[in-house]
Enzyme design. Sequence first.
Site, PDB file in Angstrom:
ATOM      1  N   CYS A  27      44.908  40.243  36.451  1.00 39.51           N
ATOM      2  CA  CYS A  27      45.039  41.706  36.489  1.00 39.51           C
ATOM      3  C   CYS A  27      45.848  42.137  37.704  1.00 39.51           C
ATOM      4  O   CYS A  27      46.828  42.887  37.587  1.00 39.51           O
ATOM      5  CB  CYS A  27      43.659  42.366  36.517  1.00 39.51           C
ATOM      6  SG  CYS A  27      42.742  42.239  34.974  1.00 39.51           S
ATOM      7  N   GLU A  29      42.836  51.868  39.637  1.00 37.69           N
ATOM      8  CA  GLU A  29      43.146  51.056  40.810  1.00 37.69           C
ATOM      9  C   GLU A  29      44.189  51.714  41.715  1.00 37.69           C
ATOM     10  O   GLU A  29      45.161  52.287  41.239  1.00 37.69           O
ATOM     11  CB  GLU A  29      43.623  49.665  40.383  1.00 37.69           C
ATOM     12  CG  GLU A  29      42.600  48.874  39.582  1.00 37.69           C
ATOM     13  CD  GLU A  29      41.354  48.504  40.378  1.00 37.69           C
ATOM     14  OE1 GLU A  29      41.377  48.611  41.621  1.00 37.69           O
ATOM     15  OE2 GLU A  29      40.342  48.106  39.749  1.00 37.69           O
ATOM     16  N   HIS A  39      41.127  49.370  35.264  1.00 39.04           N
ATOM     17  CA  HIS A  39      40.135  48.405  34.799  1.00 39.04           C
ATOM     18  C   HIS A  39      39.091  49.105  33.940  1.00 39.04           C
ATOM     19  O   HIS A  39      38.716  50.253  34.228  1.00 39.04           O
ATOM     20  CB  HIS A  39      39.421  47.739  35.981  1.00 39.04           C
ATOM     21  CG  HIS A  39      40.045  46.455  36.428  1.00 39.04           C
ATOM     22  ND1 HIS A  39      40.554  46.263  37.688  1.00 39.04           N
ATOM     23  CD2 HIS A  39      40.236  45.283  35.764  1.00 39.04           C
ATOM     24  CE1 HIS A  39      41.024  45.034  37.793  1.00 39.04           C
ATOM     25  NE2 HIS A  39      40.844  44.414  36.636  1.00 39.04           N
ATOM     26  N   ARG A  41      39.320  32.783  40.789  1.00 44.48           N
ATOM     27  CA  ARG A  41      37.947  32.253  40.789  1.00 44.48           C
ATOM     28  C   ARG A  41      37.734  31.313  39.616  1.00 44.48           C
ATOM     29  O   ARG A  41      36.978  30.341  39.711  1.00 44.48           O
ATOM     30  CB  ARG A  41      36.960  33.425  40.728  1.00 44.48           C
ATOM     31  CG  ARG A  41      35.493  33.046  40.678  1.00 44.48           C
ATOM     32  CD  ARG A  41      34.607  34.286  40.592  1.00 44.48           C
ATOM     33  NE  ARG A  41      34.924  35.122  39.445  1.00 44.48           N
ATOM     34  CZ  ARG A  41      34.444  34.908  38.206  1.00 44.48           C
ATOM     35  NH1 ARG A  41      33.653  33.868  37.953  1.00 44.48           N
ATOM     36  NH2 ARG A  41      34.764  35.738  37.220  1.00 44.48           N
TER      37      ARG A  41
END
Length: 208
Positions: free
Chosen positions: A141, A78, A167, A88
């Site tokens: 995360c 990342e 990730h 979500r």
Amino acid sequence: MKILVTGFEPFGGEKVNPSYEAVKLLPDRIGSAEIIKMEIPTVRRKSMEVLTEKIEEVWPDAVISVGQSGGADSIRVERVAINIDDYRIPDNEGNQPSDEPIYPDGENAYFSTLPIKRIRDAIQAKAIPVTVSNSAGSFVCNHVFYGIRHLCETKYRDKGIISGFIHVPFIPEQTKEKPNEPSMELEAIVAGLTTALEVVAESIEHRA
């Protein structure tokens, strides 16, 4: 030299989380670096509380956080963390913030201070699928990625700690009932993370 590497507990109905399954299998030392491994809760705020306590206990030279990216077909190094919690799904204690800043006084975003392109190239050289990603999402995360970078730029600025996020995909046991979801063998994830740690350790040595 100390490198703190963290993985998350399972969330979202999964029985395992490949991030910590891989972190557990990392070597205890890489060159002159001691590898300190830790599982953190998939919970807003609490994840940063336990991480902050650990950082202030061991004072690592680098912190690498690892998380699960369901649906990914490669390891994702990342680039940037954003100052937003927008979940979500609920975290493991039922928190589901919407469009809330992680730190109201923080920058809009922070970039990883890991050598992300060198990490990508080194993992790629091992024939392991890998990419540089420009979005760590807006779940726990990203919360941890941003939170550590914020600490490193403010409270810990004089410590010179570098930090970032990687990730990893599902492992095959998670996709037995999800045949359309990609996965990666745990051994490949461990090899990719080990390679990333080798690059980070070398980078710290050269900096010193």
